[in-house]
Scaffold this motif. Structure first.
Motif, PDB file in Angstrom:
ATOM      1  N   VAL A   1      21.666  39.326 131.513  1.00 23.42           N
ATOM      2  CA  VAL A   1      23.071  39.716 131.609  1.00 23.42           C
ATOM      3  C   VAL A   1      23.693  38.860 132.701  1.00 23.42           C
ATOM      4  O   VAL A   1      23.204  38.842 133.832  1.00 23.42           O
ATOM      5  CB  VAL A   1      23.241  41.209 131.940  1.00 23.42           C
TER       6      VAL A   1
ATOM      7  N   LEU B   1      34.458  30.350 125.043  1.00 20.74           N
ATOM      8  CA  LEU B   1      34.511  31.698 125.600  1.00 20.74           C
ATOM      9  C   LEU B   1      34.832  31.624 127.091  1.00 20.74           C
ATOM     10  O   LEU B   1      34.078  31.024 127.850  1.00 20.74           O
ATOM     11  CB  LEU B   1      33.163  32.403 125.422  1.00 20.74           C
ATOM     12  N   PRO B   2      35.927  32.246 127.516  1.00 16.90           N
ATOM     13  CA  PRO B   2      36.274  32.265 128.947  1.00 16.90           C
ATOM     14  C   PRO B   2      35.230  33.052 129.743  1.00 16.90           C
ATOM     15  O   PRO B   2      34.394  33.748 129.178  1.00 16.90           O
ATOM     16  CB  PRO B   2      37.631  32.977 128.981  1.00 16.90           C
ATOM     17  N   MET B   3      35.319  32.948 131.045  1.00 21.67           N
ATOM     18  CA  MET B   3      34.384  33.631 131.938  1.00 21.67           C
ATOM     19  C   MET B   3      34.411  35.154 131.718  1.00 21.67           C
ATOM     20  O   MET B   3      35.471  35.772 131.719  1.00 21.67           O
ATOM     21  CB  MET B   3      34.782  33.321 133.390  1.00 21.67           C
ATOM     22  N   ALA B   4      33.237  35.730 131.512  1.00 20.88           N
ATOM     23  CA  ALA B   4      33.099  37.184 131.386  1.00 20.88           C
ATOM     24  C   ALA B   4      31.616  37.528 131.443  1.00 20.88           C
ATOM     25  O   ALA B   4      30.756  36.643 131.407  1.00 20.88           O
ATOM     26  CB  ALA B   4      33.717  37.687 130.076  1.00 20.88           C
ATOM     27  N   THR B   5      31.332  38.820 131.527  1.00 21.81           N
ATOM     28  CA  THR B   5      29.943  39.273 131.590  1.00 21.81           C
ATOM     29  C   THR B   5      29.427  39.513 130.176  1.00 21.81           C
ATOM     30  O   THR B   5      30.061  40.214 129.383  1.00 21.81           O
ATOM     31  CB  THR B   5      29.850  40.572 132.407  1.00 21.81           C
ATOM     32  N   ARG B   6      28.306  38.913 129.872  1.00 20.90           N
ATOM     33  CA  ARG B   6      27.756  38.996 128.522  1.00 20.90           C
ATOM     34  C   ARG B   6      26.236  39.105 128.555  1.00 20.90           C
ATOM     35  O   ARG B   6      25.604  38.872 129.578  1.00 20.90           O
ATOM     36  CB  ARG B   6      28.159  37.757 127.711  1.00 20.90           C
ATOM     37  N   LEU B   7      25.668  39.454 127.392  1.00 20.51           N
ATOM     38  CA  LEU B   7      24.214  39.475 127.238  1.00 20.51           C
ATOM     39  C   LEU B   7      23.771  38.202 126.533  1.00 20.51           C
ATOM     40  O   LEU B   7      24.308  37.845 125.486  1.00 20.51           O
ATOM     41  CB  LEU B   7      23.783  40.681 126.402  1.00 20.51           C
TER      42      LEU B   7
ATOM     43  N   SER C   1      28.712  40.094 123.285  1.00 18.36           N
ATOM     44  CA  SER C   1      29.601  40.959 124.049  1.00 18.36           C
ATOM     45  C   SER C   1      29.259  42.392 123.673  1.00 18.36           C
ATOM     46  O   SER C   1      28.322  42.643 122.923  1.00 18.36           O
ATOM     47  CB  SER C   1      31.058  40.664 123.701  1.00 18.36           C
TER      48      SER C   1
ATOM     49  N   GLU D   1      27.065  33.975 137.537  1.00 19.77           N
ATOM     50  CA  GLU D   1      26.250  34.964 138.240  1.00 19.77           C
ATOM     51  C   GLU D   1      25.314  35.656 137.264  1.00 19.77           C
ATOM     52  O   GLU D   1      25.748  36.150 136.224  1.00 19.77           O
ATOM     53  CB  GLU D   1      27.164  36.013 138.901  1.00 19.77           C
TER      54      GLU D   1
END
Lengths: 239, 239
Positions: free
Chosen positions: A25, A40-46, A59, A99
């Motif tokens: 993650v 895909l813009p910056m975001a938290t994903r698996l 997502s 991150e």
DNA sequence: ACGTTGAGATTGCCG
DNA sequence: CGGCAATGTCAACGT
């Protein structure tokens, strides 16, 4: 075999260990270049890396479909903050990691595989065994009767001895009617068969497909898979 | 926002917390009943429950595709060793858990979404702006010109003032030619348009499709998406 | 390797 | 909601 999950710091993780599924993650951007371009813009994903080498980015939506992916065979080059997955066709998937929130690897082992019942092949088998379920008096000549543009599902003779080509679909749509029409065109070139009747068979046939079939002189028949299956099972029980 | 991953014992996990993705590695069997029947024997697999409510069961193969799944909207009823996912259409996914090896939940948050470039709509847009890239002298009459069986991608007039119907595909295959042929049949019923020329346009057209197009009197044109895109960008830069 | 066809196709659009 | 067309369709199978 029970395998205790192994946790490591990102720096300790190898590019990809064979036989392990790896889940990460992370906050990241993703870019795909290949058959099309996608960003895909910056975001938290698996991020999922399977033992087969595939990489998928999920997502929390879109059901089972990943936002982006790469299918094997492909190669993963992983730096600390940038993964590049590429294949021999020049497609690339680039993941920029801002991150890593957590990651895990786990061995799943080989899967014994999926057994299915109720697909088109099963329907064709049932109807080949009992063509009279399509129309009274039908007798089977051959399954997968060959033409030069592909095999017809069933070739039969009707009560009057006329040749009947049957196309079977789970769901009857316009493409299936066109397909049967092309077969009929070919079969009609054969003097021993001409003129050939066409029957389009499916569990459900859409109105548009019925209209086109009527225009092409093709009959439509809807059949009930569960009833056919039940009748077949009953016969098995009798003998 | 950084969210620390939360670990809990299986018993403490709720059925499904909204906004969280849940990952479980477990030894399990899976059965799906719905459009068909499918069964998975006992093995170790990854179960993914997304915030959208979807449930997928992954092995370490099949690339990004799960072995079994349920798409939202669906309901998950979870006992200690048996999960039943069902939807309003009567489809059910049943997971029998023999052993849970680990599990985790994590908040991903909303995804800003996927931007794509190079799909059919983009190609249509570029060609609508510059129909002369298909054939010299073409002028656009209308995009998505309506017929009673659906809209034609582009309707143009050629240098001689003749109506030209254009069907655009990313990849040119036999279905696309059939589609254009049906449109031409319809358009020719209109006295103001008849006789209508057909041009089949794609980045790449398969030989079989070219043969069928020739037989139907339809022209084929292959276009270069990157070149079109480049020319369009250049124009933007000029103005 | 290429072509054809099925799929629990899924997804998005529009009427 | 239902029909229709696109999809990075994918995957299996036959030539």
């Amino acid at each position: 075999m029970l395998v205790v999950p192994r946790w490591r710091r990102p720096a300790q993780l190898s590019c990809h260990d064979v036989g392990l599924m790896r889940l990460v993650v992370a906050t990241c951007t993703v870019d795909y270049t290949g058959r099309l371009s996608a960003h895909l813009p910056m975001a938290t994903r698996l991020i999922m890396v399977k033992a087969d080498g595939s990489v998928s980015v999920h997502s929390d939506g879109r059901a089972y479909k990943p936002l982006n992916w790469m299918t094997p065979p492909c190669q993963l080059r992983a730096d600390a903050d940038r993964w590049v997955v590429s294949n021999s066709k020049g497609e690339t998937l680039t993941i920029e990691l801002a991150e890593v929130l957590w990651e895990v690897e786990h061995e799943l082992g080989a899967d014994p595989g999926l057994r299915k019942d109720g697909v088109e092949a099963d329907l064709q088998e049932l109807l080949a065994a009992r063509p009279e379920a399509v129309a009274e008096g039908l007798r089977l000549v051959r399954r997968e009767y060959p033409t030069d543009i592909g095999p017809v599902d069933l070739l039969c003779r009707d009560a009057e001895g006329r040749a009947v080509a049957i196309e079977i679909k789970r769901r009857g749509e316009i493409d299936g009617v066109e397909q049967l029409a092309r077969y009929l065109e070919r079969l009609d070139l054969d003097g021993r068969l001409r003129p050939v009747r066409g029957i389009f068979v499916a569990q459900q046939i859409k109105p548009q497909a019925q209209v086109l079939a009527a225009a092409r002189g093709i009959d439509c028949v809807e059949v009930d898979y569960d009833a056919l299956r039940g009748a077949a099972d009953e016969r098995l029980t009798l003998f």
